[in-house]
Design a protein around this motif. Structure first.
Motif, PDB file in Angstrom:
ATOM      1  N   GLU A 337      37.310  55.414   9.267  1.00 55.26           N
ATOM      2  CA  GLU A 337      37.194  54.538  10.030  1.00 55.26           C
ATOM      3  C   GLU A 337      37.935  53.306   9.535  1.00 55.26           C
ATOM      4  O   GLU A 337      38.519  52.531  10.251  1.00 55.26           O
ATOM      5  N   LYS A 338      38.065  53.016   8.271  1.00 58.33           N
ATOM      6  CA  LYS A 338      38.751  52.122   7.382  1.00 58.33           C
ATOM      7  C   LYS A 338      40.141  52.567   7.924  1.00 58.33           C
ATOM      8  O   LYS A 338      41.206  51.618   8.112  1.00 58.33           O
ATOM      9  N   PHE A 339      40.612  53.668   7.794  1.00 58.52           N
ATOM     10  CA  PHE A 339      41.987  54.131   8.117  1.00 58.52           C
ATOM     11  C   PHE A 339      42.655  53.991   9.443  1.00 58.52           C
ATOM     12  O   PHE A 339      43.533  53.677   9.728  1.00 58.52           O
ATOM     13  N   ALA A 340      41.561  54.149  10.272  1.00 62.57           N
ATOM     14  CA  ALA A 340      41.834  53.727  11.556  1.00 62.57           C
ATOM     15  C   ALA A 340      42.074  52.390  11.734  1.00 62.57           C
ATOM     16  O   ALA A 340      42.724  52.007  12.973  1.00 62.57           O
ATOM     17  N   GLU A 341      41.393  51.527  11.395  1.00 61.43           N
ATOM     18  CA  GLU A 341      41.409  49.871  11.422  1.00 61.43           C
ATOM     19  C   GLU A 341      43.034  49.683  10.928  1.00 61.43           C
ATOM     20  O   GLU A 341      43.358  48.851  11.546  1.00 61.43           O
ATOM     21  N   ILE A 342      43.148  49.957   9.635  1.00 65.05           N
ATOM     22  CA  ILE A 342      44.542  49.803   9.291  1.00 65.05           C
ATOM     23  C   ILE A 342      45.686  50.129  10.283  1.00 65.05           C
ATOM     24  O   ILE A 342      46.346  49.577  10.466  1.00 65.05           O
ATOM     25  N   GLU A 374      53.940  59.905  10.358  1.00 67.46           N
ATOM     26  CA  GLU A 374      53.682  58.936  11.362  1.00 67.46           C
ATOM     27  C   GLU A 374      52.721  57.711  10.929  1.00 67.46           C
ATOM     28  O   GLU A 374      52.756  56.342  11.249  1.00 67.46           O
ATOM     29  N   TYR A 375      52.019  58.160   9.974  1.00 65.87           N
ATOM     30  CA  TYR A 375      50.907  57.151   9.286  1.00 65.87           C
ATOM     31  C   TYR A 375      51.224  56.719   7.847  1.00 65.87           C
ATOM     32  O   TYR A 375      50.577  56.127   7.158  1.00 65.87           O
ATOM     33  N   LYS A 376      52.696  56.607   7.817  1.00 64.86           N
ATOM     34  CA  LYS A 376      53.095  56.290   6.336  1.00 64.86           C
ATOM     35  C   LYS A 376      52.749  54.891   5.718  1.00 64.86           C
ATOM     36  O   LYS A 376      52.310  54.628   4.758  1.00 64.86           O
ATOM     37  N   GLN A 377      52.993  53.922   6.816  1.00 70.26           N
ATOM     38  CA  GLN A 377      52.768  52.617   6.341  1.00 70.26           C
ATOM     39  C   GLN A 377      51.277  52.523   6.349  1.00 70.26           C
ATOM     40  O   GLN A 377      50.701  51.513   5.574  1.00 70.26           O
ATOM     41  N   ALA A 378      50.426  52.945   7.031  1.00 68.40           N
ATOM     42  CA  ALA A 378      48.824  53.138   6.860  1.00 68.40           C
ATOM     43  C   ALA A 378      48.459  53.618   5.508  1.00 68.40           C
ATOM     44  O   ALA A 378      47.578  53.025   4.903  1.00 68.40           O
ATOM     45  N   PHE A 379      49.228  54.666   4.960  1.00 63.78           N
ATOM     46  CA  PHE A 379      48.835  54.979   3.529  1.00 63.78           C
ATOM     47  C   PHE A 379      49.165  53.996   2.648  1.00 63.78           C
ATOM     48  O   PHE A 379      48.626  53.796   1.441  1.00 63.78           O
ATOM     49  N   ILE A 380      50.485  53.428   2.859  1.00 61.51           N
ATOM     50  CA  ILE A 380      50.996  52.285   2.003  1.00 61.51           C
ATOM     51  C   ILE A 380      49.816  51.238   1.974  1.00 61.51           C
ATOM     52  O   ILE A 380      49.505  50.693   0.707  1.00 61.51           O
TER      53      ILE A 380
END
Length: 681
Positions: A337-342, A374-380
């Protein structure tokens, strides 16, 4: 007058009272009442209640009776949840039901049972079917000694005598010999040549097995693939052992003079050894076409797997970090859920979802990297706001992942094309291979060091495959009337530049030399006429094929046909091959069926069609139609499980071969018919 009338009326009423009244309903004789009871309900009505499931149905309303047809259907069709649809007693009930007179209208449908329910018990048929079940479903032979299985079989048919392990082995061998005899007859009528594939299996012991499959096109232009042998050898990785196995197999199947090509699934380093020794050994005993230049083929799926696995291994550290990152996010719903919010805050437009890979299947690793990219910015961002997460790849790492994914896409798209064809003919592989060869060659010369370094190792291995197999790939695509030699000329100009003409000449000369060898072979004495039908005139852009019928059988001019065939070969100014190459290309349509095209043009190109039959049957890939295997590691031998390894070699061969042969039988491909057959009346 009035008194007399009253007296007569009283007498009439007395007679009515003393006359016995007929029963309103006769005794229920229908067998359906074994399963229902009649219960009174409000309003003077009655309902039929099923004894098993307690469901009620309308039966009578006053003097009107609903009948029993709907009650019969409840029992016969298995609507009752307590009755199994295959219950033999109920099926027998439904087969004999007739209108019992209680219903004013006859039923609209009747039901009968399949004939097999009334068949005589046959121990031999049961034994054979049990053997086939064990073969097809890879069940252990000793299951015939399992007490629960014996009890189950006895409950179905008390007269059936369960076989011993020795007896079921004999039954399996009998099935194997029966199907092998049939396949021998098929090979006896085979018009063209056969191409082999070789697969290696290892065991927990020092022994191994060699699996030989044959691929050919029959007289009706249908592609077939059959397992020929599954033979135990002491050293399966020895080229001499392979040569001996192939020689024995060809002799057993009477195919010594019909071998065309062999496709190997070996690792790159040993390929040259296999190729040289196999070619030299077999060329002494068999007539190889084109002096063996097309003889040894490397598996296309294997080279895709080798290249993909190597490029993934080149960034194994980054792949590990991404795999751990995905694990971290998916470890709990709170983190997801936190990753989805980011991701939502960063407005990432991706529709992909994070997923873990199966390390033995590179396509799953490719999809894992693609989604993570595609989610690299979210991981950062996640690394900055969650102290527990410290696995995010660096910007340079993401750059390498992006490059690797771009080249994995080449391999994935190519493998998907092969996967989409249930029975791929050899002509489809050239277009896939030359595109990869061109892209990797350009990438090696790229100024970007990351791109060139990633592509270098990939190109080195794929270029080896291209140099070994480009000739057979090109010959195969020339047999495609949509491309012929034109695609070879076009693609070689892209790959070789100014040197393209020299490579095209090699292909052109090889095709003509191969055709000359087929011309030297005698054509069948029967005329090559076929009934083409009306669709031939518009078949994929091909026009002008004459509509003829084989009249020589009835008009006595069979010798005349032979005479015309002989003089045409000496008087013709252009060969069939040259005519074929000079004609315009057939339009490219998605539904094009190349085997059907050659079937329809068999009369026009009697000699060239023989050559096309053999070339198109070459198995360029040993794997097709099975995604897991097509994207598997594919560089090593498959392992025989402990149980199969413990069996006698002849039983192992019978189990593997018979399973392959039985799957093509119509009775094994079609599901059994339902016990109940509905008939309209």
């Amino acid at each position: 007058m009035g008194g007399a009338s009253d007296t007569e009326e009283q007498q009439l009423n007395a007679e009515i009272e003393t006359t016995p009244q007929p029963t309103r309903r006769r005794k229920r004789k229908s067998m359906v009442w074994e399963h229902f009871t009649v219960e009174a309900v409000a309003g003077g009505c009655t309902r039929a209640c099923c004894k098993l499931c307690k469901q009620t149905f309308a039966y009578s309303t006053g003097s009107k009776i609903a009948g029993t047809s709907h009650l019969k259907r409840h029992i016969a069709l298995g609507s009752c949840p307590k009755i199994k649809s295959q219950d033999r007693k109920q099926l027998a009930l439904t087969s004999g039901l007739k209108t019992d007179g209680e219903s004013p209208d006859p039923p609209k449908r009747r039901y009968r049972t399949s004939s097999y329910l009334n068949a005589q018990f046959d121990q031999d048929i049961c034994n054979e079917n049990l053997a086939k079940m064990i073969i097809l479903h890879e069940l252990p032979l000793h299951m015939v000694e399992h007490l629960s299985f014996v009890a189950f079989a006895q409950s179905l048919q008390p007269r059936f005598k369960m076989l011993t392990c020795e007896a079921i082995e004999a039954e399996i061998m009998a099935v194997y010999q029966k199907e092998r005899h049939y396949l021998l007859q098929v090979f006896g009528t085979m018009l063209g040549r056969i191409s082999l594939t070789i697969g290696l299996w290892t065991t927990s012991q020092t022994l191994g097995y060699v699996c030989l499959n044959g691929q050919f096109i029959d007289s009706d232009w249908k592609l077939h693939k059959r397992m020929l042998n599954f033979m135990m050898v002491s050293s399966p990785h020895s080229e001499n052992a392979l040569s001996e196995v192939i020689g024995i197999s060809l002799s057993e199947w009477n195919l010594k003079d019909k071998l065309f090509t062999i496709t190997l699934d070996n690792n790159c380093s040993s390929h040259d050894i296999y190729s040289a020794n196999l070619r030299d050994h077999l060329s002494n005993k068999n007539t190889l076409m084109l002096k063996g230049q097309l003889f040894v083929v490397r598996c296309y799926a294997n080279i895709l797997n080798v290249v993909a696995q190597d490029v993934i291994a080149s960034i194994h550290g980054i792949v590990y970090n991404i795999r751990e990152s995905v694990k971290f996010v998916k470890a709990s719903p709170m983190r997801e859920e936190k990753f989805a919010e980011i991701s939502l805050q960063l407005e990432i437009p991706s529709t992909k979802s994070l997923s873990l890979d199966i390390t033995t299947q590179w396509n799953t690793t490719y999809h894992m990297l693609l989604a993570a990219l595609e989610y690299k910015q979210a991981f950062i961002v996640l690394e900055t706001c969650d102290d527990n997460y410290n696995e995010a790849p660096s910007p340079d790492d993401w750059k390498k992942v992006e490059v690797v994914c771009s080249y994995l896409k080449l391999l994935f798209d190519s493998a998907s094309v092969i996967l989409a064809a249930p029975d791929p003919t050899s002509n489809i592989f050239f277009h896939e291979a030359w595109k990869i060869q061109l892209e990797l060659a350009h990438a090696v010369a790229c100024d970007d060091t990351v791109v060139s370094s990633v592509a270098k190792d990939m190109h080195e291995k794929f270029d080896k495959y291209w140099r070994d197999c480009s000739l057979v790939l090109a010959v195969a695509v020339v047999m495609d009337p949509r491309f012929k030699l034109k695609l070879v000329e076009f693609s070689f100009s892209k790959i070789y530049g100014e040197d393209a003409a020299r490579y095209v000449k090699v292909v052109n000369d090889s095709i003509h030399d191969l055709y000359v060898e087929y011309v030297a072979q005698p054509l069948p004495l029967t005329p090559a006429y076929v009934e083409l039908g009306e669709a031939n005139a518009s078949m994929n852009g091909n026009e002008g094929n004459p509509l003829t019928t084989p009249l020589s059988v009835v008009d006595g001019l069979h010798d005349f046909d032979i005479y015309i065939s002989e003089i045409s070969t000496t008087q013709s100014t252009k060969s069939e091959l040259d005519q074929y190459l000079e004609e315009s290309l057939v339009p490219r349509i998605q539904e094009f069926d190349i085997l059907n095209w050659w079937k329809l043009n068999n009369m026009k190109y009697p000699t060239l069609s023989k050559m096309a039959r053999d070339v198109l049957a070459i198995p360029m890939s040993m794997v097709s139609g099975a995604g897991g295997a097509l994207f598997g590691a594919g560089t090593g031998s498959r392992v025989l499980d402990e149980y199969r390894s413990s069996l006698r070699p002849d039983i192992v061969e019978a189990l593997f071969c018979a399973k392959d042969w039985l799957q093509y039988l119509p009775t094994m491909m079609e599901p059994p018919s339902n016990a109940l057959v509905k008939m309209e009346v």
